[in-house]
Enzyme design. Structure first.
Site, short mmCIF file in Angstrom:
data_model
loop_
_atom_site.label_atom_id
_atom_site.label_comp_id
_atom_site.label_asym_id
_atom_site.label_seq_id
_atom_site.Cartn_x
_atom_site.Cartn_y
_atom_site.Cartn_z
N GLU A 79 -0.93 -8.27 4.63
CA GLU A 79 -0.58 -8.75 6.10
C GLU A 79 -1.87 -8.61 6.93
O GLU A 79 -1.65 -8.97 8.12
CB GLU A 79 0.40 -7.42 6.36
CG GLU A 79 -0.32 -6.19 6.94
CD GLU A 79 -0.91 -5.28 5.62
OE1 GLU A 79 -0.95 -3.99 6.06
OE2 GLU A 79 -0.90 -5.80 4.51
N HIS A 116 -3.37 -4.99 0.78
CA HIS A 116 -2.81 -5.47 2.22
C HIS A 116 -2.93 -7.04 2.49
O HIS A 116 -3.93 -7.48 3.20
CB HIS A 116 -3.67 -4.61 3.42
CG HIS A 116 -3.54 -3.24 3.42
ND1 HIS A 116 -2.48 -2.61 4.10
CD2 HIS A 116 -4.22 -2.06 2.92
CE1 HIS A 116 -2.45 -1.39 3.95
NE2 HIS A 116 -3.67 -1.08 3.30
N CYS A 167 0.85 -1.28 -0.03
CA CYS A 167 0.02 -0.01 0.05
C CYS A 167 0.81 1.42 0.08
O CYS A 167 1.52 1.42 -0.99
CB CYS A 167 -0.86 -0.06 1.14
SG CYS A 167 -2.42 1.32 1.05
#
Length: 230
Positions: free
Chosen positions: A177, A175, A97
């Site tokens: 994660e 994202h 990002c």
């Protein structure tokens, strides 16, 4: 092997990405750019580490824009220099990002305001499903990437590029994660009001999505094995 994790704000951490790096034998060193006590004025001074001491760099997301120096101050210049230095030294970078936008900017690309935000679980159109599956992936951004010279776009949505490689580095607009705990932390830090203002239900955004961990781990593996050659 050692990986440098750049956390830009206190609610964000490496989540599933960090989890997989640890499983792959990496020692993680984290730097938090803007601590919680500075969140209302993120114009902090940062002592950036030398990337040459690491085998990989992971730059995470942030609630700001790369180009908004009036808000975030001069530390963005230091990060761009670090990412450029890592690239020049052939040290792999995983940009996520804001981190992807910073990497693009550091290498001669740009970041611009997107026509509309992307928030929540979103499928992407991918040319490389073995490296970047179609998802869905979690999104929360208002800007889009203009690719740097020499970059290869791998995935996109109607808003703009969603993944690209350049050298031994992989950058993604989404994202991989995020865990439910990370999204909940974002909500508690003002994300609930922001999501509601754009017509999204905060309660739905924090729900875990089946297969998210496995997709994140697979993306990290593909980054390490196919792009970074580690």
């Amino acid at each position: 092997m050692r990986a440098l994790i750049i956390r830009h704000d206190h609610p964000s951490d490496a989540g599933f990405v960090g989890e997989r790096l640890l499983a792959r034998g990496f020692e993680l060193t984290e730097i938090l750019v803007v601590p919680e006590e500075s969140k209302d004025d993120p114009r902090v001074t940062v002592d950036w580490p030398d990337p040459h001491g690491f085998d990989a760099v992971v730059s995470l997301g942030a609630p700001w824009s790369v180009y908004d120096a009036d808000t975030i101050g001069t530390w963005i210049g230091g990060e761009l220099a670090l990412l450029r230095d890592a690239f020049d030294a052939d040290i792999p970078v995983l940009g996520i990002c804001f981190g992807a936008q910073a990497m693009a900017t550091a290498l001669g690309g740009a970041v611009e305001r997107a026509p509309y935000p992307e928030i929540g679980w979103t499928p992407v159109q991918t040319d490389a499903p073995g490296l970047v599956p179609e998802g869905p992936w979690f999104e929360w951004h208002f800007d889009r990437i203009v690719l740097p010279p020499g970059a290869k776009e791998l995935a996109r949505t109607d808003v703009g590029p969603q993944a690209f490689t350049v050298g031994r580095s992989l950058c993604v607009q989404f994202h991989p994660e995020v865990t439910p705990q990370i999204v909940q932390a974002w909500m508690e830090d003002g994300g609930d009001e922001e999501a509601t203002a754009y017509g999204f239900d905060p309660a739905e955004l924090v729900l875990p999505l089946e297969g998210a961990r496995e997709r994140a781990h697979a993306l990290v593996d593909a980054f390490l094995d196919e792009v970074a050659g580690l």
